[in-house]
Design a protein around this motif. Structure first.
Motif, PDB file in Angstrom:
ATOM      1  N   GLY A  64     -11.838  -9.831   8.349  1.00 54.02           N
ATOM      2  CA  GLY A  64     -11.234  -8.510   8.411  1.00 54.02           C
ATOM      3  C   GLY A  64     -12.128  -7.486   7.747  1.00 54.02           C
ATOM      4  O   GLY A  64     -13.323  -7.709   7.569  1.00 54.02           O
ATOM      5  N   LYS A  65     -11.510  -6.384   7.363  1.00 57.75           N
ATOM      6  CA  LYS A  65     -12.271  -5.348   6.665  1.00 57.75           C
ATOM      7  C   LYS A  65     -11.414  -4.761   5.546  1.00 57.75           C
ATOM      8  O   LYS A  65     -10.191  -4.749   5.620  1.00 57.75           O
ATOM      9  CB  LYS A  65     -12.765  -4.265   7.610  1.00 57.75           C
ATOM     10  N   VAL A  66     -12.104  -4.288   4.524  1.00 64.61           N
ATOM     11  CA  VAL A  66     -11.462  -3.649   3.379  1.00 64.61           C
ATOM     12  C   VAL A  66     -12.011  -2.237   3.278  1.00 64.61           C
ATOM     13  O   VAL A  66     -13.224  -2.028   3.321  1.00 64.61           O
ATOM     14  CB  VAL A  66     -11.741  -4.421   2.069  1.00 64.61           C
ATOM     15  N   ILE A  67     -11.102  -1.280   3.166  1.00 61.77           N
ATOM     16  CA  ILE A  67     -11.490   0.125   3.043  1.00 61.77           C
ATOM     17  C   ILE A  67     -10.910   0.649   1.734  1.00 61.77           C
ATOM     18  O   ILE A  67      -9.708   0.538   1.497  1.00 61.77           O
ATOM     19  CB  ILE A  67     -10.967   0.957   4.235  1.00 61.77           C
ATOM     20  N   GLU A  68     -11.766   1.199   0.891  1.00 64.00           N
ATOM     21  CA  GLU A  68     -11.324   1.812  -0.361  1.00 64.00           C
ATOM     22  C   GLU A  68     -11.317   3.323  -0.182  1.00 64.00           C
ATOM     23  O   GLU A  68     -12.296   3.902   0.295  1.00 64.00           O
ATOM     24  CB  GLU A  68     -12.256   1.441  -1.509  1.00 64.00           C
ATOM     25  N   LEU A  69     -10.213   3.936  -0.549  1.00 65.09           N
ATOM     26  CA  LEU A  69     -10.071   5.390  -0.455  1.00 65.09           C
ATOM     27  C   LEU A  69      -9.810   5.958  -1.837  1.00 65.09           C
ATOM     28  O   LEU A  69      -9.053   5.378  -2.616  1.00 65.09           O
ATOM     29  CB  LEU A  69      -8.896   5.746   0.460  1.00 65.09           C
ATOM     30  N   ASP A  70     -10.426   7.072  -2.137  1.00 61.22           N
ATOM     31  CA  ASP A  70     -10.151   7.801  -3.377  1.00 61.22           C
ATOM     32  C   ASP A  70      -9.460   9.095  -2.963  1.00 61.22           C
ATOM     33  O   ASP A  70     -10.084   9.975  -2.377  1.00 61.22           O
ATOM     34  CB  ASP A  70     -11.449   8.077  -4.129  1.00 61.22           C
ATOM     35  N   LEU A  71      -8.164   9.167  -3.224  1.00 58.48           N
ATOM     36  CA  LEU A  71      -7.364  10.303  -2.777  1.00 58.48           C
ATOM     37  C   LEU A  71      -7.148  11.320  -3.886  1.00 58.48           C
ATOM     38  O   LEU A  71      -6.967  10.944  -5.041  1.00 58.48           O
ATOM     39  CB  LEU A  71      -5.988   9.822  -2.289  1.00 58.48           C
ATOM     40  N   ALA A  72      -7.103  12.577  -3.511  1.00 61.82           N
ATOM     41  CA  ALA A  72      -6.791  13.656  -4.450  1.00 61.82           C
ATOM     42  C   ALA A  72      -5.277  13.875  -4.455  1.00 61.82           C
ATOM     43  O   ALA A  72      -4.796  14.964  -4.205  1.00 61.82           O
ATOM     44  CB  ALA A  72      -7.539  14.921  -4.063  1.00 61.82           C
TER      45      ALA A  72
END
Length: 79
Positions: free
Chosen positions: A39-47
């Motif tokens: 699969g895939k892992v996506i890291e998001l840094d949200l404001a």
């Protein structure tokens, strides 16, 4: 806020990359591996500071772009 999205192929969907990894592991002597799903892992840094709002926005991102929901499922991990 950091958010991690894990996207995997749904059960029953053919995973040729996972099969290739499983064959390669077997050729290296790791025959105990019965199945590999890639699969895939996506890291998001949200404001954003609000957890509920962040989950809602990330779910919308997954549904509209990040995951092909016909063949993939996703999991959202919030801090």
């Amino acid at each position: 806020m950091k958010v991690v999205v894990t996207i995997m192929l749904r059960p029953g969907v053919l995973d040729p990359q996972g099969q290739a990894v499983q064959r390669a592991l077997a050729s290296l002597g790791f025959e105990e591996v019965r199945e590999v799903r890639q699969g895939k892992v996506i890291e998001l840094d949200l404001a954003l500071a609000d957890r509920e709002e962040a989950e809602l926005r990330v779910r919308e991102m997954c549904e509209r772009l990040l995951a092909n929901t016909v063949i993939e499922s996703y999991r959202i991990d919030l801090p």
